[in-house]
Design an enzyme around this catalytic site. Structure first.
Site, mmCIF file in Angstrom:
data_model
loop_
_atom_site.group_PDB
_atom_site.id
_atom_site.type_symbol
_atom_site.label_atom_id
_atom_site.label_comp_id
_atom_site.label_asym_id
_atom_site.label_seq_id
_atom_site.Cartn_x
_atom_site.Cartn_y
_atom_site.Cartn_z
ATOM 1 N N VAL A 86 0.842 -1.190 0.000
ATOM 2 C CA VAL A 86 0.000 0.000 0.000
ATOM 3 C C VAL A 86 0.880 1.243 0.000
ATOM 4 O O VAL A 86 1.693 1.457 0.893
ATOM 5 C CB VAL A 86 -0.938 0.011 1.217
ATOM 6 C CG1 VAL A 86 -1.813 1.270 1.187
ATOM 7 C CG2 VAL A 86 -1.810 -1.241 1.229
ATOM 8 N N LYS A 87 0.692 2.066 -1.017
ATOM 9 C CA LYS A 87 1.499 3.271 -1.210
ATOM 10 C C LYS A 87 0.752 4.464 -0.615
ATOM 11 O O LYS A 87 -0.396 4.743 -0.995
ATOM 12 C CB LYS A 87 1.756 3.459 -2.707
ATOM 13 C CG LYS A 87 2.901 4.374 -3.067
ATOM 14 C CD LYS A 87 3.123 4.313 -4.585
ATOM 15 C CE LYS A 87 4.278 5.185 -5.021
ATOM 16 N NZ LYS A 87 4.393 5.207 -6.496
#
Length: 221
Positions: A86-87
């Site tokens: 998850v960025k």
């Protein structure tokens, strides 16, 4: 050093993977837009396609800016595939979201890093990766490679396990410089990675080998 390709283009991802040196993929909303992909559902289906091609970390970016939305999106993205990272942007809410997701063993990539302080806060919050943006800093007459080096040194000094992804790579020489300062990963366009193969002496040497072999073959006729 690990190599990630920074694109949402499936053909480029497949080509990079076929080189045999690809370790992962990073994407962002701008890269998705270049492929004509918009909307949560379309983006998530695209991430699934990328995960089918590459067996490695695939960074998928949250679009929310509020804490609750970031955490919710992060959980949903992580549920798409075990390789999803998850960025999350390096904002106050972003750091809080990194902390929350890391406590759930969801890997995170804290992005839009432009100083050492942001990188340290992300690492302390439990980020799996931090992504300093080399090219964008160079664009405003800063020194992006120096930032990568500074982050690497601070992480080593304090024993952070967070890996440093050198992002916003513009050309092949950036990759070489990132290697020299100890970045764990470079995420870059396919053209920059392929540029590592190019050298005029390789081309001229191969041409000479072929010419010599041809002369020997012809002399034996």
């Amino acid at each position: 050093m690990k190599f990630f390709v920074d694109t949402a283009n499936l053909a480029q991802i497949e080509e990079a993977n076929e080189l045999g040196v690809l370790d992962g993929v990073t994407t962002n909303p701008s890269l998705m837009a270049r492929e004509g992909i918009s909307g949560d559902e379309a983006c998530r289906e695209h991430y699934k396609k990328i995960c089918e091609i590459v067996d490695g970390p695939i960074s998928a970016e949250v679009m929310s800016t509020d804490l609750e939305g970031m955490i919710k999106e992060g959980r949903e993205l992580a549920a798409l595939h075990e390789n999803i990272v998850v960025k999350i942007p390096a904002t106050e809410n972003g750091i809080k979201a990194v902390r929350a997701l890391s406590q759930e063993d969801i890997p995170t990539n804290c992005t839009l890093i432009f100083n050492v302080g942001q990188a340290v806060l992300a690492a302390k919050a439990g980020a799996t990766y931090v992504s300093p943006f080399v090219g964008r800093i160079d664009d405003i007459s800063g020194d992006g490679i120096q930032l990568v080096e500074d982050i690497v040194e601070v992480f080593e000094q304090y024993g952070f396990a967070t890996e440093v992804i050198a992002a916003s790579i513009r050309h092949t020489h950036h990759i070489i410089e990132c290697m020299e300062v100890g970045a764990d990963i470079a995420t870059c366009p396919l053209s920059a990675i392929k540029g590592l193969l190019k050298h005029p002496l390789t081309d001229s040497g191969l041409a000479a080998f072929i010419a010599d072999q041809k002369r020997v073959a012809e002399s034996n006729l």
